[in-house]
Design an enzyme around this catalytic site. Structure first.
Site, PDB file in Angstrom:
ATOM      1  N   VAL A 186      39.824  38.747  40.940  1.00 14.04           N
ATOM      2  CA  VAL A 186      38.505  38.712  41.572  1.00 14.04           C
ATOM      3  C   VAL A 186      38.273  39.968  42.404  1.00 14.04           C
ATOM      4  O   VAL A 186      37.183  40.541  42.402  1.00 14.04           O
ATOM      5  CB  VAL A 186      38.374  37.453  42.459  1.00 14.04           C
ATOM      6  N   GLU A 187      39.303  40.406  43.100  1.00 11.30           N
ATOM      7  CA  GLU A 187      39.155  41.534  44.014  1.00 11.30           C
ATOM      8  C   GLU A 187      38.982  42.869  43.293  1.00 11.30           C
ATOM      9  O   GLU A 187      38.115  43.662  43.644  1.00 11.30           O
ATOM     10  CB  GLU A 187      40.393  41.635  44.922  1.00 11.30           C
ATOM     11  N   SER A 188      39.833  43.129  42.305  1.00  6.50           N
ATOM     12  CA  SER A 188      39.905  44.489  41.773  1.00  6.50           C
ATOM     13  C   SER A 188      40.135  44.567  40.275  1.00  6.50           C
ATOM     14  O   SER A 188      40.316  45.662  39.746  1.00  6.50           O
ATOM     15  CB  SER A 188      41.065  45.225  42.452  1.00  6.50           C
ATOM     16  N   TYR A 200      32.292  34.280  46.058  1.00  7.61           N
ATOM     17  CA  TYR A 200      33.680  34.740  45.995  1.00  7.61           C
ATOM     18  C   TYR A 200      34.658  33.578  45.817  1.00  7.61           C
ATOM     19  O   TYR A 200      35.521  33.604  44.933  1.00  7.61           O
ATOM     20  CB  TYR A 200      33.977  35.503  47.289  1.00  7.61           C
TER      21      TYR A 200
END
Length: 521
Positions: free
Chosen positions: A125-127, A231
């Protein structure tokens, strides 16, 4: 927005003192965090998992599934995110192909702390499991730490090295942070995850507000930014899909449940190109495993370690013992003459003034006749990802310039395309500004950056900046390459004569004009 940048720095001075950053461990091993009684906590891990040996699994995904511990929640926002993942299996295939280098380490570290193994999916999800990922909010690494939060959790950041990109250190810091957030929010993992994205003070303010007004205090009832409201569902949707991929018509290639890399003590600074030769591995592979280094060599002040593919570890360790200190990082000696300037010396040796100044600790970048300078004999062209990372260190003012932005709040029914038309900009540029795909859905109230520094985002098709040649790798797309090099999709297509029907292939060479000075170090 699939890829959210983690802006985890509190937006106001902390008013709650619960979170205290623990000191960074001095070794590569991550200790299990004890509770108040000195006993390693089990937190919310299933009881049967606590007595199971995770090494018994052949597939790392099966090992992860056995450790999933977050409660199943039925919320429309999770279904919305799940639909995106379900219809973009090629995206997840590329992410896990890249992430297979790091997954075993991340799963092992999460498991050692007794934390839910869903956290091994958080870098997706982040990167997208890209350790060189860098966001408009200056978040870096696969766990997307901004500078301030990284410093709070012991991530060293200097000219040579950025611990936010270091696979071992950033994983340690992110789990420290999540554990601290879990403790602050009374064991509520969803609140901890939300705070990891938006900052603990923002979540705490909304909690305090709901309590004072007699409202529920779970994540789903807090009035948080649109990015954060999406998120948490992204992670839960990803967990649901990975738990039962066959239910959604998907099948993921097996990733062996075994170490991908070994950690070797180098004892001192070493040139990465020389290290790759000693290890008998590709230079790009060594860089991918050691993304924390901003330059051609490791930090002279440490960490003195190198991650190498597990099959190359013994050979590297043996070869390292035969190498003298002088051969680990090679320098030429240059005596300054009357005609020399720092710039001319840099040109002569194919390096930069910034590198020579740093290596020789030159005050104000000035040289005098008779000075003896050490000039690094850089053993090869640096990968473009490293050059970009170095340029951000060498030109921090460019980051400050990017913060002057115009933000737009999305209205009901609007799309990226309609907003781009309204503001007279290509939809690809708008998507790029917000780390999104051009077809990503929007949520009412979501904030979008619609204007940023023109130094970063040039007019479409303008061939300015440093010319870079990039060799397409398996799994690359025009979008992923444009995001990596901070250019737009129309620019990339224009520079390479690509149209809508042209597909890029592994091995193909693409030209780009990257807006950073060529840095040899």
């Amino acid at each position: 927005m699939l890829l959210a940048a983690c802006a985890s720095q509190p937006d106001k001075p902390p008013v709650h003192d619960q979170i205290v950053a623990p000191p960074a461990p001095s070794t590569a091993e991550t200790p299990v965090m004890p509770d108040a009684a000195g006993i390693a906590p089990s937190l919310t891990m299933p009881r049967e998992w606590q007595h199971h040996n995770g090494e018994d699994y052949d597939d790392i995904f099966d090992r992860m599934r056995a450790g999933f511990a977050l409660d199943e929640v039925q919320e429309p926002s999770i279904d919305q995110q799940l639909a995106w993942f379900e219809h973009n299996p090629d995206y997840l295939e590329r992410v896990f192909q890249r992430g297979q280098r790091y997954l075993y380490h991340v799963v092992t570290e999460v498991e050692a702390r007794g934390m839910p193994l869903e956290f091994a999916l958080l870098p997706v999800v982040e990167s997208a499991y890209e350790p060189f990922a860098y966001s408009s909010s200056r978040a870096a690494g696969m766990w997307q730490f901004i500078p301030g939060t990284g410093a709070r959790f012991g991530l060293k950041q200097n000219w040579w090295y950025d611990g936010r990109r270091d696979v071992i250190e950033s994983t340690r810091a992110s789990l420290d942070y999540l554990q601290a957030l879990h403790d602050q929010f009374d064991g509520d993992w969803l609140l901890a995850i939300a705070a990891y994205n938006v900052g603990e003070n923002s979540v705490q303010r909304e909690l305090d507000y709901n309590r004072s007004h007699g409202k529920p205090t779970d994540f789903w009832h807090l009035k948080l930014p649109a990015e954060t409201r999406a998120y948490v569902p992204k992670l839960l949707a990803l967990k649901r899909l990975m738990a039962e991929p066959e239910r959604y018509g998907l099948e993921f290639a097996v990733i062996p449940n075994e170490p991908y890399f070994a950690v070797i003590d180098t004892g001192s600074q070493i040139d990465l190109k020389i290290a790759a030769q000693l290890a008998g591995t590709a230079y790009d592979e060594l860089v991918a495993l050691n993304p924390g280094y901003n330059r051609w060599a490791t930090d002279p002040d440490g960490p003195h370690r190198m991650l190498v593919p597990i099959d190359n570890a013994d050979g590297f360790e043996t070869a390292l013992k035969t190498l003298t200190t002088e051969d680990r990082v090679r320098y030429a000696i240059h005596e300054v003459t009357r005609r020399d300037t720092l710039a001319s010396i840099a040109r002569q040796y194919g390096t930069s003034s910034a590198v020579i100044s740093k290596i020789n600790d030159l005050k104000g970048g000035k040289v005098a006749v008779g000075d003896t300078l050490k000039i690094p004999e850089i053993s090869g062209q640096l990968p473009d990802k490293v050059l970009l990372a170095a340029s951000r260190v060498d030109r921090p003012q460019a980051d400050a310039h990017r913060q002057r932005q115009i933000v737009y709040r999305v209205r009901a029914g609007e799309t990226l395309s309609s907003i781009a038309r309204r503001h007279g900009m290509p939809v690809s540029t708008l998507a790029h500004l917000n780390n999104m795909g051009s077809t990503d859905a929007l949520v009412k109230g979501q904030r979008l950056v619609i204007k940023a520094s023109s130094r970063r985002y040039r007019d479409e098709g303008t061939a300015s900046g440093r010319r870079v040649l990039y060799t397409v790798r398996r799994g690359d797309t025009v979008y992923s390459i444009s995001r990596q090099f901070q250019v737009t999709v129309p620019q990339l297509k224009s520079w390479n004569g690509l149209n809508q029907n042209h597909q890029i292939k592994a091995g193909q060479r693409l030209v780009m004009y990257v807006e950073s000075k060529r840095q040899q170090g």
